[in-house]
Design a protein around this motif. Structure first.
Motif, PDB file in Angstrom:
ATOM      1  N   TYR A  89      -4.230   0.895  -7.512  1.00  0.00           N
ATOM      2  CA  TYR A  89      -4.339  -0.564  -7.483  1.00  0.00           C
ATOM      3  C   TYR A  89      -3.556  -1.128  -6.304  1.00  0.00           C
ATOM      4  O   TYR A  89      -4.070  -1.942  -5.526  1.00  0.00           O
ATOM      5  CB  TYR A  89      -3.811  -1.118  -8.807  1.00  0.00           C
ATOM      6  N   PHE A  90      -2.302  -0.703  -6.154  1.00  0.00           N
ATOM      7  CA  PHE A  90      -1.473  -1.224  -5.073  1.00  0.00           C
ATOM      8  C   PHE A  90      -1.933  -0.750  -3.699  1.00  0.00           C
ATOM      9  O   PHE A  90      -1.833  -1.490  -2.725  1.00  0.00           O
ATOM     10  CB  PHE A  90      -0.001  -0.887  -5.300  1.00  0.00           C
ATOM     11  N   VAL A  91      -2.426   0.488  -3.601  1.00  0.00           N
ATOM     12  CA  VAL A  91      -2.946   0.965  -2.313  1.00  0.00           C
ATOM     13  C   VAL A  91      -4.140   0.126  -1.884  1.00  0.00           C
ATOM     14  O   VAL A  91      -4.232  -0.318  -0.727  1.00  0.00           O
ATOM     15  CB  VAL A  91      -3.325   2.461  -2.391  1.00  0.00           C
ATOM     16  N   VAL A  92      -5.062  -0.110  -2.798  1.00  0.00           N
ATOM     17  CA  VAL A  92      -6.258  -0.898  -2.464  1.00  0.00           C
ATOM     18  C   VAL A  92      -5.878  -2.344  -2.177  1.00  0.00           C
ATOM     19  O   VAL A  92      -6.349  -2.943  -1.203  1.00  0.00           O
ATOM     20  CB  VAL A  92      -7.312  -0.794  -3.592  1.00  0.00           C
ATOM     21  N   LEU A  93      -5.023  -2.925  -3.000  1.00  0.00           N
ATOM     22  CA  LEU A  93      -4.579  -4.301  -2.778  1.00  0.00           C
ATOM     23  C   LEU A  93      -3.927  -4.446  -1.407  1.00  0.00           C
ATOM     24  O   LEU A  93      -4.240  -5.368  -0.647  1.00  0.00           O
ATOM     25  CB  LEU A  93      -3.616  -4.743  -3.877  1.00  0.00           C
TER      26      LEU A  93
ATOM     27  N   SER B 201      -4.049  -2.373   1.338  1.00  0.00           N
ATOM     28  CA  SER B 201      -4.869  -2.059   2.513  1.00  0.00           C
ATOM     29  C   SER B 201      -5.989  -3.070   2.717  1.00  0.00           C
ATOM     30  O   SER B 201      -6.188  -3.570   3.835  1.00  0.00           O
ATOM     31  CB  SER B 201      -5.427  -0.638   2.411  1.00  0.00           C
ATOM     32  N   VAL B 202      -6.717  -3.406   1.672  1.00  0.00           N
ATOM     33  CA  VAL B 202      -7.794  -4.386   1.802  1.00  0.00           C
ATOM     34  C   VAL B 202      -7.218  -5.783   2.070  1.00  0.00           C
ATOM     35  O   VAL B 202      -7.769  -6.546   2.871  1.00  0.00           O
ATOM     36  CB  VAL B 202      -8.710  -4.382   0.555  1.00  0.00           C
ATOM     37  N   GLY B 203      -6.092  -6.100   1.453  1.00  0.00           N
ATOM     38  CA  GLY B 203      -5.440  -7.377   1.727  1.00  0.00           C
ATOM     39  C   GLY B 203      -4.974  -7.472   3.162  1.00  0.00           C
ATOM     40  O   GLY B 203      -5.097  -8.523   3.799  1.00  0.00           O
ATOM     41  N   SER B 204      -4.459  -6.386   3.704  1.00  0.00           N
ATOM     42  CA  SER B 204      -4.039  -6.375   5.099  1.00  0.00           C
ATOM     43  C   SER B 204      -5.214  -6.590   6.043  1.00  0.00           C
ATOM     44  O   SER B 204      -5.114  -7.358   7.014  1.00  0.00           O
ATOM     45  CB  SER B 204      -3.349  -5.048   5.418  1.00  0.00           C
ATOM     46  N   ILE B 205      -6.319  -5.943   5.749  1.00  0.00           N
ATOM     47  CA  ILE B 205      -7.527  -6.115   6.567  1.00  0.00           C
ATOM     48  C   ILE B 205      -8.021  -7.557   6.476  1.00  0.00           C
ATOM     49  O   ILE B 205      -8.345  -8.186   7.490  1.00  0.00           O
ATOM     50  CB  ILE B 205      -8.621  -5.127   6.137  1.00  0.00           C
TER      51      ILE B 205
ATOM     52  N   ALA C  28       0.829  -1.203   0.000  1.00  0.00           N
ATOM     53  CA  ALA C  28       0.000   0.000   0.000  1.00  0.00           C
ATOM     54  C   ALA C  28       0.869   1.261   0.000  1.00  0.00           C
ATOM     55  O   ALA C  28       0.568   2.231  -0.708  1.00  0.00           O
ATOM     56  CB  ALA C  28      -0.945   0.005   1.198  1.00  0.00           C
ATOM     57  N   GLY C  29       1.949   1.248   0.765  1.00  0.00           N
ATOM     58  CA  GLY C  29       2.852   2.395   0.784  1.00  0.00           C
ATOM     59  C   GLY C  29       3.521   2.629  -0.557  1.00  0.00           C
ATOM     60  O   GLY C  29       3.680   3.773  -1.006  1.00  0.00           O
ATOM     61  N   PHE C  30       3.910   1.547  -1.227  1.00  0.00           N
ATOM     62  CA  PHE C  30       4.486   1.666  -2.566  1.00  0.00           C
ATOM     63  C   PHE C  30       3.473   2.272  -3.535  1.00  0.00           C
ATOM     64  O   PHE C  30       3.811   3.142  -4.337  1.00  0.00           O
ATOM     65  CB  PHE C  30       4.953   0.290  -3.061  1.00  0.00           C
ATOM     66  N   GLY C  31       2.232   1.820  -3.436  1.00  0.00           N
ATOM     67  CA  GLY C  31       1.190   2.369  -4.298  1.00  0.00           C
ATOM     68  C   GLY C  31       0.959   3.840  -4.042  1.00  0.00           C
ATOM     69  O   GLY C  31       0.750   4.625  -4.978  1.00  0.00           O
ATOM     70  N   LEU C  32       0.986   4.243  -2.781  1.00  0.00           N
ATOM     71  CA  LEU C  32       0.823   5.655  -2.448  1.00  0.00           C
ATOM     72  C   LEU C  32       1.966   6.485  -3.015  1.00  0.00           C
ATOM     73  O   LEU C  32       1.748   7.587  -3.538  1.00  0.00           O
ATOM     74  CB  LEU C  32       0.747   5.822  -0.931  1.00  0.00           C
TER      75      LEU C  32
END
Length: 139
Positions: free
Chosen positions: A119-123, A125-129, A70-74
């Protein structure tokens, strides 16, 4: 729910969902799709794999911590906007370049790099949850 059928079907379903998520990502702004929906599909694929094989198998498969993804995506999304400032146009203005790769002109835009960041932020963050919820369920 760790059945033989789910463990058998999960790998091909996960692979198909990941490929489909990239397809939806690349459809982008001109048609329905983009980074957000693609990231949700990819996170759902990881959740299905995690239900079948456990959280440790998913963490081993993705190799990075989901919040690092998520950080990379941000970072990618923010850099996509900053590029326009250096070009002298307003923040988040789409810029296009047309490099020639093997004699073929390939259009590249900051718009797609922003979508990849989303895409990476959503992947991540939602993956972490999802992984946190699956870990908590097995305790």
């Amino acid at each position: 729910m760790n059945t033989l059928i789910l463990r058998t079907v999960a790998p091909p379903i996960t692979a198909l969902m990941l490929v489909f998520s990239v397809f939806v990502l690349l459809r982008g702004h001109n048609e329905p799709g983009g980074g957000f929906i693609g990231g949700l599909i990819a996170a759902s694929a990881l959740a299905i794999y995690g239900i079948a094989y456990g959280v440790s198998a998913v963490r081993h498969a993705i190799r990075f911590h989901p919040m690092a993804i998520a950080g990379f995506g941000l970072l990618v999304g923010a850099l996509s906007g900053v590029v326009s400032i250096f070009a002298g146009v307003p923040f988040m203005t789409g810029l296009w370049i047309y490099p020639s790769i093997f004699g073929v002109e390939v259009p590249l835009a900051t718009v797609i790099s922003f979508d990849i960041g989303v895409y990476f932020v959503v992947l991540g963050s939602v993956g972490s949850i999802a992984l946190a919820l699956e870990e908590r369920e097995t305790d």
